[in-house]
Design a protein around this motif. Structure first.
Motif, short mmCIF file in Angstrom:
data_model
loop_
_atom_site.label_atom_id
_atom_site.label_comp_id
_atom_site.label_asym_id
_atom_site.label_seq_id
_atom_site.Cartn_x
_atom_site.Cartn_y
_atom_site.Cartn_z
N PRO A 1 0.84 -1.19 0.00
CA PRO A 1 0.00 0.00 0.00
C PRO A 1 0.88 1.25 0.00
O PRO A 1 1.86 1.33 0.74
CB PRO A 1 -0.79 -0.13 1.31
CG PRO A 1 0.08 -0.96 2.20
CD PRO A 1 0.84 -1.89 1.30
N MET A 2 0.55 2.22 -0.85
CA MET A 2 1.33 3.44 -0.96
C MET A 2 0.58 4.66 -0.40
O MET A 2 1.11 5.42 0.40
CB MET A 2 1.70 3.70 -2.42
CG MET A 2 2.43 2.54 -3.10
SD MET A 2 4.01 2.09 -2.34
CE MET A 2 5.00 3.54 -2.71
N TYR B 1 -5.69 12.27 2.78
CA TYR B 1 -4.97 11.03 2.47
C TYR B 1 -3.94 10.67 3.54
O TYR B 1 -3.52 11.50 4.34
CB TYR B 1 -4.28 11.14 1.11
CG TYR B 1 -3.22 12.21 1.03
CD1 TYR B 1 -1.90 11.93 1.33
CD2 TYR B 1 -3.55 13.51 0.64
CE1 TYR B 1 -0.92 12.91 1.27
CE2 TYR B 1 -2.58 14.50 0.57
CZ TYR B 1 -1.26 14.18 0.88
OH TYR B 1 -0.30 15.16 0.81
N ASP B 2 -3.56 9.39 3.52
CA ASP B 2 -2.48 8.85 4.35
C ASP B 2 -1.39 8.33 3.42
O ASP B 2 -1.69 7.84 2.32
CB ASP B 2 -2.97 7.71 5.25
CG ASP B 2 -4.02 8.17 6.24
OD1 ASP B 2 -3.86 9.27 6.80
OD2 ASP B 2 -5.01 7.43 6.45
N ALA C 1 -8.93 -4.71 5.70
CA ALA C 1 -8.52 -5.12 7.05
C ALA C 1 -7.21 -4.46 7.46
O ALA C 1 -6.89 -4.40 8.65
CB ALA C 1 -8.37 -6.64 7.10
N PHE C 2 -6.47 -3.92 6.49
CA PHE C 2 -5.15 -3.34 6.79
C PHE C 2 -5.22 -1.84 7.02
O PHE C 2 -4.57 -1.30 7.91
CB PHE C 2 -4.19 -3.65 5.63
CG PHE C 2 -2.87 -2.95 5.72
CD1 PHE C 2 -1.87 -3.46 6.54
CD2 PHE C 2 -2.62 -1.78 5.02
CE1 PHE C 2 -0.65 -2.81 6.65
CE2 PHE C 2 -1.41 -1.13 5.12
CZ PHE C 2 -0.42 -1.65 5.94
N SER C 3 -5.99 -1.14 6.20
CA SER C 3 -5.98 0.32 6.19
C SER C 3 -6.98 0.91 7.17
O SER C 3 -8.18 0.65 7.06
CB SER C 3 -6.30 0.82 4.78
OG SER C 3 -6.65 2.20 4.80
N LYS D 1 -11.05 0.83 6.49
CA LYS D 1 -11.69 -0.17 7.34
C LYS D 1 -13.19 0.06 7.48
O LYS D 1 -13.96 -0.87 7.67
CB LYS D 1 -11.03 -0.19 8.72
CG LYS D 1 -11.36 -1.43 9.54
CD LYS D 1 -10.51 -1.49 10.79
CE LYS D 1 -10.81 -2.75 11.58
NZ LYS D 1 -10.46 -3.98 10.84
N LYS D 2 -13.62 1.31 7.37
CA LYS D 2 -15.05 1.63 7.50
C LYS D 2 -15.90 0.98 6.41
O LYS D 2 -17.13 0.91 6.52
CB LYS D 2 -15.25 3.15 7.45
CG LYS D 2 -14.78 3.81 6.16
CD LYS D 2 -15.02 5.31 6.22
CE LYS D 2 -14.47 6.04 4.97
NZ LYS D 2 -12.99 6.06 5.00
#
Length: 287
Positions: free
Chosen positions: A165-166, A179-180, A236-238, A242-243
């Motif tokens: 994931p970037m 953003y993250d 499940a990771f971000s 996740k929402k």
């Protein structure tokens, strides 16, 4: 100093049923031994590199695969005959200086590849592993984790091996993005080939259309089936995505760039925004 691997053994250290570290004991040439304790994040990095080497093995032609299988059988037998002892005493009296703080691959050698473990106190352990030994090392690690009943950890690590994931982003009503960014070592980014943009279109609790997006780097281009699998595992990771777990989503995919180079944040986020606008009312696509 780089030492070759002649035998391996693994175990799990946990506290109150929570994973603390993988114990990896390595036997070297001349009977020397090393013991390190690998927490979850360095273990995931090690897995990413090992899985990539397995992928490269799978790309060999039929003749090379046959020769490699023969060499691998010989190497596996040799490792089985040189398993170092790893008992409860070793685990209970773990030295903090043996705790791994980071992992990175070292130089590629004619005989194999270097594994560099950074340890507490700025020490390092560098070992040389042959490609023929990799499958058994993965098996030994997986066996230790599953034997300890930590199947969820095993699944979590396995779900994040074929992509990185970037960036994750929420598309706001005013046209802005929130953003993250995920930071990765250069060696990990270079293991993957294609930058993919994925947009999740969904409806919020007020019945209004919304969108989230993500940029990943993967080995595969934007094939819809492969991208859908990545999109689901990302939930499940971000924390930002996740929402969307359990919510019906329409997913659109585009391949942004291919190669070992780094996609700039500006380019990636602009492309993600454009894909969001392009697919707002269109059916899901893979480009």
């Amino acid at each position: 100093m780089t030492s070759t691997i002649t035998g391996i053994n693994t175990g799990i250290i946990r506290h109150a049923q929570q994973f603390q570290a993988l114990a990896l004991k390595i036997k070297h040439q001349h009977g020397q031994e090393s013991l390190v304790f690998i927490p979850a994040l360095p273990l995931r990095d090690l897995y990413i590199w090992l899985e990539h080497r397995l992928y490269l093995q799978s790309q060999r032609n039929a003749k090379d695969k046959a020769t490699f299988k023969t060499r691998q059988h010989v190497a596996t037998q040799a490792l089985h005959h040189n398993i170092p002892e790893l008992n409860q005493k070793h685990m209970l009296h773990a030295d903090i200086r043996q705790r791994v703080t980071g992992f990175a691959p070292g130089e590629a050698k004619q005989q194999g590849s270097e594994l560099v473990f950074s340890l507490e106190g700025e020490n390092r352990l560098t070992v040389l592993i042959d490609d023929t030994q990799i499958a058994l090392l993965i098996s030994a690690i997986s066996h230790a984790i599953n034997n300890a009943g930590m199947h969820e950890l095993s699944l979590r690590i396995a779900s994040l091996l074929d992509f990185l994931p970037m960036y994750d982003a929420d598309m706001k009503e005013n046209g802005e993005m929130e953003y993250d960014t995920y930071q990765h070592a250069a060696w990990k980014i270079e293991l993957f080939t294609h930058y993919l943009a994925l947009v999740y279109h969904f409806t919020d609790e007020n019945g209004q259309p919304q969108a989230c997006g993500t940029i990943v780097k993967s080995r595969v281009r934007g094939d819809m089936k492969d991208a859908q699998a990545v999109a689901q595992r990302l939930l499940a990771f971000s924390p930002r995505l996740k929402k969307l777990e359990g919510k019906p989503c329409r997913i659109s995919v585009a391949t942004l760039a291919s190669g070992k180079g780094l996609l700039s944040q500006q380019h990636g986020l602009r492309a993600l925004y454009q894909l969001c606008q392009k697919t707002l009312l269109a059916p899901a696509t893979a480009e």
